[in-house]
Enzyme design. Structure first.
Site, PDB file in Angstrom:
ATOM      1  N   ARG A 121     -15.988 -42.201 -50.890  1.00  0.00           N
ATOM      2  CA  ARG A 121     -14.689 -41.944 -51.559  1.00  0.00           C
ATOM      3  C   ARG A 121     -14.538 -40.502 -52.063  1.00  0.00           C
ATOM      4  O   ARG A 121     -13.756 -40.241 -52.979  1.00  0.00           O
ATOM      5  CB  ARG A 121     -14.458 -42.917 -52.708  1.00  0.00           C
ATOM      6  CG  ARG A 121     -14.420 -44.355 -52.247  1.00  0.00           C
ATOM      7  CD  ARG A 121     -13.671 -45.234 -53.206  1.00  0.00           C
ATOM      8  NE  ARG A 121     -13.703 -46.595 -52.706  1.00  0.00           N
ATOM      9  CZ  ARG A 121     -14.679 -47.464 -52.956  1.00  0.00           C
ATOM     10  NH1 ARG A 121     -15.692 -47.099 -53.709  1.00  0.00           N
ATOM     11  NH2 ARG A 121     -14.631 -48.678 -52.459  1.00  0.00           N
ATOM     12  N   LYS A 143      -6.008 -29.060 -46.221  1.00  0.00           N
ATOM     13  CA  LYS A 143      -5.611 -30.010 -45.179  1.00  0.00           C
ATOM     14  C   LYS A 143      -6.825 -30.287 -44.303  1.00  0.00           C
ATOM     15  O   LYS A 143      -7.466 -29.352 -43.810  1.00  0.00           O
ATOM     16  CB  LYS A 143      -4.482 -29.442 -44.321  1.00  0.00           C
ATOM     17  CG  LYS A 143      -3.124 -29.573 -44.976  1.00  0.00           C
ATOM     18  CD  LYS A 143      -2.022 -29.248 -43.987  1.00  0.00           C
ATOM     19  CE  LYS A 143      -0.664 -29.350 -44.636  1.00  0.00           C
ATOM     20  NZ  LYS A 143       0.428 -28.929 -43.725  1.00  0.00           N
ATOM     21  N   GLU A 185      -1.698 -16.747 -36.597  1.00  0.00           N
ATOM     22  CA  GLU A 185      -1.468 -17.268 -37.953  1.00  0.00           C
ATOM     23  C   GLU A 185      -1.270 -16.112 -38.945  1.00  0.00           C
ATOM     24  O   GLU A 185      -0.526 -16.241 -39.922  1.00  0.00           O
ATOM     25  CB  GLU A 185      -2.627 -18.166 -38.399  1.00  0.00           C
ATOM     26  CG  GLU A 185      -2.924 -19.368 -37.492  1.00  0.00           C
ATOM     27  CD  GLU A 185      -1.977 -20.569 -37.676  1.00  0.00           C
ATOM     28  OE1 GLU A 185      -0.912 -20.416 -38.291  1.00  0.00           O
ATOM     29  OE2 GLU A 185      -2.336 -21.669 -37.175  1.00  0.00           O
ATOM     30  N   LYS A 227      -1.244 -17.497 -48.421  1.00  0.00           N
ATOM     31  CA  LYS A 227      -1.518 -18.938 -48.311  1.00  0.00           C
ATOM     32  C   LYS A 227      -1.748 -19.534 -49.693  1.00  0.00           C
ATOM     33  O   LYS A 227      -1.243 -20.612 -50.014  1.00  0.00           O
ATOM     34  CB  LYS A 227      -2.730 -19.181 -47.408  1.00  0.00           C
ATOM     35  CG  LYS A 227      -3.103 -20.655 -47.342  1.00  0.00           C
ATOM     36  CD  LYS A 227      -3.009 -21.284 -46.005  1.00  0.00           C
ATOM     37  CE  LYS A 227      -3.067 -22.804 -46.081  1.00  0.00           C
ATOM     38  NZ  LYS A 227      -3.492 -23.450 -44.861  1.00  0.00           N
ATOM     39  N   GLU A 241      12.786 -28.860 -49.619  1.00  0.00           N
ATOM     40  CA  GLU A 241      13.114 -27.775 -48.689  1.00  0.00           C
ATOM     41  C   GLU A 241      12.088 -26.669 -48.835  1.00  0.00           C
ATOM     42  O   GLU A 241      11.610 -26.421 -49.950  1.00  0.00           O
ATOM     43  CB  GLU A 241      14.499 -27.211 -49.001  1.00  0.00           C
ATOM     44  CG  GLU A 241      15.566 -28.071 -48.409  1.00  0.00           C
ATOM     45  CD  GLU A 241      16.949 -27.685 -48.859  1.00  0.00           C
ATOM     46  OE1 GLU A 241      17.140 -26.533 -49.305  1.00  0.00           O
ATOM     47  OE2 GLU A 241      17.825 -28.540 -48.771  1.00  0.00           O
ATOM     48  N   ARG A 244       5.446 -25.726 -48.729  1.00  0.00           N
ATOM     49  CA  ARG A 244       4.279 -25.584 -47.861  1.00  0.00           C
ATOM     50  C   ARG A 244       4.620 -25.784 -46.389  1.00  0.00           C
ATOM     51  O   ARG A 244       3.950 -25.244 -45.500  1.00  0.00           O
ATOM     52  CB  ARG A 244       3.202 -26.575 -48.316  1.00  0.00           C
ATOM     53  CG  ARG A 244       1.926 -26.414 -47.545  1.00  0.00           C
ATOM     54  CD  ARG A 244       0.764 -27.152 -48.155  1.00  0.00           C
ATOM     55  NE  ARG A 244      -0.394 -26.908 -47.320  1.00  0.00           N
ATOM     56  CZ  ARG A 244      -1.643 -27.134 -47.667  1.00  0.00           C
ATOM     57  NH1 ARG A 244      -1.915 -27.618 -48.851  1.00  0.00           N
ATOM     58  NH2 ARG A 244      -2.643 -26.870 -46.833  1.00  0.00           N
ATOM     59  N   HIS A 255       2.241 -27.778 -31.485  1.00  0.00           N
ATOM     60  CA  HIS A 255       1.502 -29.044 -31.393  1.00  0.00           C
ATOM     61  C   HIS A 255       1.917 -29.816 -30.142  1.00  0.00           C
ATOM     62  O   HIS A 255       1.091 -30.505 -29.520  1.00  0.00           O
ATOM     63  CB  HIS A 255       1.729 -29.893 -32.653  1.00  0.00           C
ATOM     64  CG  HIS A 255       1.014 -29.371 -33.865  1.00  0.00           C
ATOM     65  ND1 HIS A 255       1.242 -29.834 -35.136  1.00  0.00           N
ATOM     66  CD2 HIS A 255       0.042 -28.434 -33.987  1.00  0.00           C
ATOM     67  CE1 HIS A 255       0.452 -29.197 -35.994  1.00  0.00           C
ATOM     68  NE2 HIS A 255      -0.271 -28.333 -35.317  1.00  0.00           N
ATOM     69  N   HIS A 268      -5.280 -23.343 -30.321  1.00  0.00           N
ATOM     70  CA  HIS A 268      -4.252 -23.643 -31.314  1.00  0.00           C
ATOM     71  C   HIS A 268      -3.380 -22.407 -31.583  1.00  0.00           C
ATOM     72  O   HIS A 268      -2.145 -22.482 -31.567  1.00  0.00           O
ATOM     73  CB  HIS A 268      -4.925 -24.132 -32.604  1.00  0.00           C
ATOM     74  CG  HIS A 268      -3.984 -24.352 -33.733  1.00  0.00           C
ATOM     75  ND1 HIS A 268      -3.083 -25.397 -33.767  1.00  0.00           N
ATOM     76  CD2 HIS A 268      -3.774 -23.650 -34.879  1.00  0.00           C
ATOM     77  CE1 HIS A 268      -2.374 -25.329 -34.880  1.00  0.00           C
ATOM     78  NE2 HIS A 268      -2.771 -24.277 -35.569  1.00  0.00           N
TER      79      HIS A 268
HETATM   80  P1  NAD Z   1     -12.407 -23.548 -33.361  1.00  0.00           P
HETATM   81  O1  NAD Z   1     -12.895 -24.133 -34.596  1.00  0.00           O
HETATM   82  O2  NAD Z   1     -12.444 -24.369 -32.117  1.00  0.00           O
HETATM   83  O3  NAD Z   1     -13.206 -22.187 -33.106  1.00  0.00           O
HETATM   84  C1  NAD Z   1     -12.894 -21.421 -31.972  1.00  0.00           C
HETATM   85  C2  NAD Z   1     -14.133 -21.156 -31.101  1.00  0.00           C
HETATM   86  O4  NAD Z   1     -14.897 -20.104 -31.668  1.00  0.00           O
HETATM   87  C3  NAD Z   1     -15.072 -22.331 -30.966  1.00  0.00           C
HETATM   88  O5  NAD Z   1     -15.618 -22.336 -29.681  1.00  0.00           O
HETATM   89  C4  NAD Z   1     -16.139 -22.011 -32.001  1.00  0.00           C
HETATM   90  O6  NAD Z   1     -17.355 -22.659 -31.741  1.00  0.00           O
HETATM   91  C5  NAD Z   1     -16.256 -20.530 -31.843  1.00  0.00           C
HETATM   92  N1  NAD Z   1     -16.725 -19.780 -33.007  1.00  0.00           N
HETATM   93  C6  NAD Z   1     -16.457 -20.019 -34.316  1.00  0.00           C
HETATM   94  N2  NAD Z   1     -16.933 -19.016 -35.071  1.00  0.00           N
HETATM   95  C7  NAD Z   1     -17.539 -18.148 -34.231  1.00  0.00           C
HETATM   96  C8  NAD Z   1     -18.197 -16.904 -34.418  1.00  0.00           C
HETATM   97  N3  NAD Z   1     -18.260 -16.312 -35.615  1.00  0.00           N
HETATM   98  N4  NAD Z   1     -18.726 -16.306 -33.342  1.00  0.00           N
HETATM   99  C9  NAD Z   1     -18.613 -16.863 -32.101  1.00  0.00           C
HETATM  100  N5  NAD Z   1     -17.964 -18.005 -31.848  1.00  0.00           N
HETATM  101  C10 NAD Z   1     -17.428 -18.643 -32.912  1.00  0.00           C
HETATM  102  O7  NAD Z   1     -10.891 -23.038 -33.505  1.00  0.00           O
HETATM  103  P2  NAD Z   1     -10.106 -22.318 -34.689  1.00  0.00           P
HETATM  104  O8  NAD Z   1      -9.094 -21.479 -34.019  1.00  0.00           O
HETATM  105  O9  NAD Z   1     -11.013 -21.711 -35.681  1.00  0.00           O
HETATM  106  O10 NAD Z   1      -9.381 -23.536 -35.431  1.00  0.00           O
HETATM  107  C11 NAD Z   1      -8.397 -24.288 -34.777  1.00  0.00           C
HETATM  108  C12 NAD Z   1      -8.263 -25.617 -35.492  1.00  0.00           C
HETATM  109  O11 NAD Z   1      -7.870 -25.397 -36.837  1.00  0.00           O
HETATM  110  C13 NAD Z   1      -7.239 -26.548 -34.880  1.00  0.00           C
HETATM  111  O12 NAD Z   1      -7.762 -27.834 -34.770  1.00  0.00           O
HETATM  112  C14 NAD Z   1      -6.098 -26.530 -35.883  1.00  0.00           C
HETATM  113  O13 NAD Z   1      -5.367 -27.727 -35.883  1.00  0.00           O
HETATM  114  C15 NAD Z   1      -6.840 -26.330 -37.170  1.00  0.00           C
HETATM  115  N6  NAD Z   1      -6.036 -25.760 -38.245  1.00  0.00           N
HETATM  116  C16 NAD Z   1      -6.085 -26.370 -39.449  1.00  0.00           C
HETATM  117  C17 NAD Z   1      -5.385 -25.852 -40.505  1.00  0.00           C
HETATM  118  C18 NAD Z   1      -5.496 -26.486 -41.852  1.00  0.00           C
HETATM  119  O14 NAD Z   1      -4.734 -26.119 -42.750  1.00  0.00           O
HETATM  120  N7  NAD Z   1      -6.422 -27.390 -42.056  1.00  0.00           N
HETATM  121  C19 NAD Z   1      -4.608 -24.688 -40.337  1.00  0.00           C
HETATM  122  C20 NAD Z   1      -4.587 -24.083 -39.088  1.00  0.00           C
HETATM  123  C21 NAD Z   1      -5.314 -24.619 -38.040  1.00  0.00           C
HETATM  124  N1  GLY Z   2      -1.675 -24.753 -41.914  1.00  0.00           N
HETATM  125  C1  GLY Z   2      -0.607 -25.374 -42.610  1.00  0.00           C
HETATM  126  C2  GLY Z   2      -0.916 -25.729 -44.025  1.00  0.00           C
HETATM  127  O1  GLY Z   2      -2.010 -25.489 -44.498  1.00  0.00           O
HETATM  128  O2  GLY Z   2      -0.092 -26.280 -44.690  1.00  0.00           O
END
Ligand code: NAD
Ligand code: GLY
Length: 364
Positions: A121, A143, A185, A227, A241, A244, A255, A268
């Protein structure tokens, strides 16, 4: 080291940004070190690069580390990976005081955060992001979640980290394509609420791509500030409205691209970039942005080596996928659009035909 804070209604937490922070980590608070052990979640790419450094840093805080290493990639942001984390936590007898530490990009962060929100939990959570995208966006704000075959990020929870530790040196090993994905982003913040930052980005995109350390540190700090302000004002995205939800500029279109093509086909950030252009084009059709502004947006994304048009899924398929978005309220597609560069709104009144035309003109 720069320290920012995310101010929540109930508490605040720090974001530490600096070069070499994995080696020189700020002191952890007692509530995180009490268990004398942390559970690190990482993946098969990041662990060989940075797990030993993180383990050393934890030892210096008086903590041992137990690590679970997941397969790499967006396609693994799923039940199987989540289950592997729970299996590890249970077999290692982690309890409610054991912090979970995410070491990796947004995929690892979202998975580890969801595990932290749900294991027994809820247990304390720390983010150590290693991609530009995770540093500027996913590690901040709480998130967490996983994908479903029918929709991106459809299962999840809000679970804020106790702290975010950004070692900018980890960007030296990040592949170029991933660096560009993170810039989508970063550019988003300029577009939704920080016109001066957008102008700065227009002047500094090449420095960022060349990994100029000062430029990257500035872009990360300014993005995290934006952020943190948005999250502080609307932590659970309940504002009627704006609020976030504005952080999702380009994401409803993006998406649809990710789900429509299969997770991992486009990154992404790449899908978000094409989605931003669609949102900008729709904003122009509604009479808000000028052609010159849309061209500026396209140009900065192109220079960041990001796609500025989506794959040819067909407008009908885009709209079907977009209809499952979390921002759909009472059957209406609520999109984030731009009144101007630096000013975004949530808008549920865009005519479907105009949305379809914007998609058609920005895909294929
Ligand atoms: P990812 O986590 O897949 O990382 C990208 C690639 O880089 C992967 O292959 C990873 O293993 C590699 N990598 C990571 N760090 C590295 C480093 N320092 N050196 C070499 N390789 C490295 O992708 P991402 O772009 O970091 O994240 C995308 C995800 O984040 C999506 O699932 C998206 O939905 C999510 N997201 C979440 C939020 C949120 O608010 N929670 C916001 C934006 C995106
Ligand atoms: N990446 C969108 C949010 O954190 O709300």
């Amino acid at each position: 080291m720069i320290t920012l804070h995310v101010e929540l209604a109930a508490r605040r937490y720090p974001i530490y940004i600096g070069s070499g922070l994995l080696a020189r980590m700020p002191a952890w608070p007692e509530e995180l070190t009490r268990a004398k052990r942390a559970a690190v979640v990482s993946n098969a790419v990041v662990a060989p690069l940075y797990l030993a450094r993180l383990t050393q840093a934890l030892l210096a805080q008086g903590m041992a580390a137990t690590a679970v290493i997941l397969p790499d990639g967006e396609a693994h942001k799923d039940w199987a990976s989540l289950s592997a984390i729970y299996d590890h936590l249970l077999t290692q007898r982690c309890d409610r005081t054991t912090p979970i530490v995410a070491l990796g990009g947004g995929v690892v962060g979202d998975l580890a955060g969801f595990a932290a929100a749900t294991y027994q939990r809820g247990v304390p959570f720390v983010q150590v992001p290693t991609t530009l995208l995770a540093m500027v966006d996913s590690s901040v704000g709480g998130k967490t979640g996983i994908n479903h075959a029918l929709g991106k990020n459809m299962i999840g929870a809000f679970w804020q980290p106790r702290m975010v530790i950004i070692d900018t040196d980890t960007l030296t090993t990040l592949p170029d394509r991933e660096l560009s994905a993170g810039l989508a982003e970063v550019i988003k913040y300029g577009l939704i609420r920080d016109a001066a930052f957008f102008a700065w980005l227009e002047g500094n995109i090449e420095a960022l791509l060349a990994r100029d350390a000062a430029a990257l540190a500035y872009a990360i700090e300014r993005s995290c500030r934006n952020k943190a302000e948005v999250v502080a004002a609307d932590e659970l995205e309940t504002a009627k409205e704006g609020g976030r939800a504005l952080l999702n500029l380009g994401h409803t279109f993006g998406h649809a691209i990710e789900t429509g093509l299969g997770y991992g086909e486009w990154l992404h950030g790449e899908a978000v970039a094409a989605g931003i252009v669609m949102a900008a084009e729709l904003s122009r059709r509604l009479g808000w942005l000028t052609e010159i502004e849309v061209a500026r947006i396209r140009r900065v994304l192109e220079r960041a080596r990001l796609p500025t048009s989506g794959p040819p899924l067909g407008a009908a398929r885009y709209l079907e996928l977009m209809g499952r978005d979390k921002k759909v309220l009472a059957g209406r597609l609520r999109l984030v659009l731009l009144r101007a560069i630096g000013e975004a709104v949530t808008w549920a009144e865009a005519p479907m035909e105009e949305i379809a035309r914007a998609i058609e003109s920005c895909s294929g």
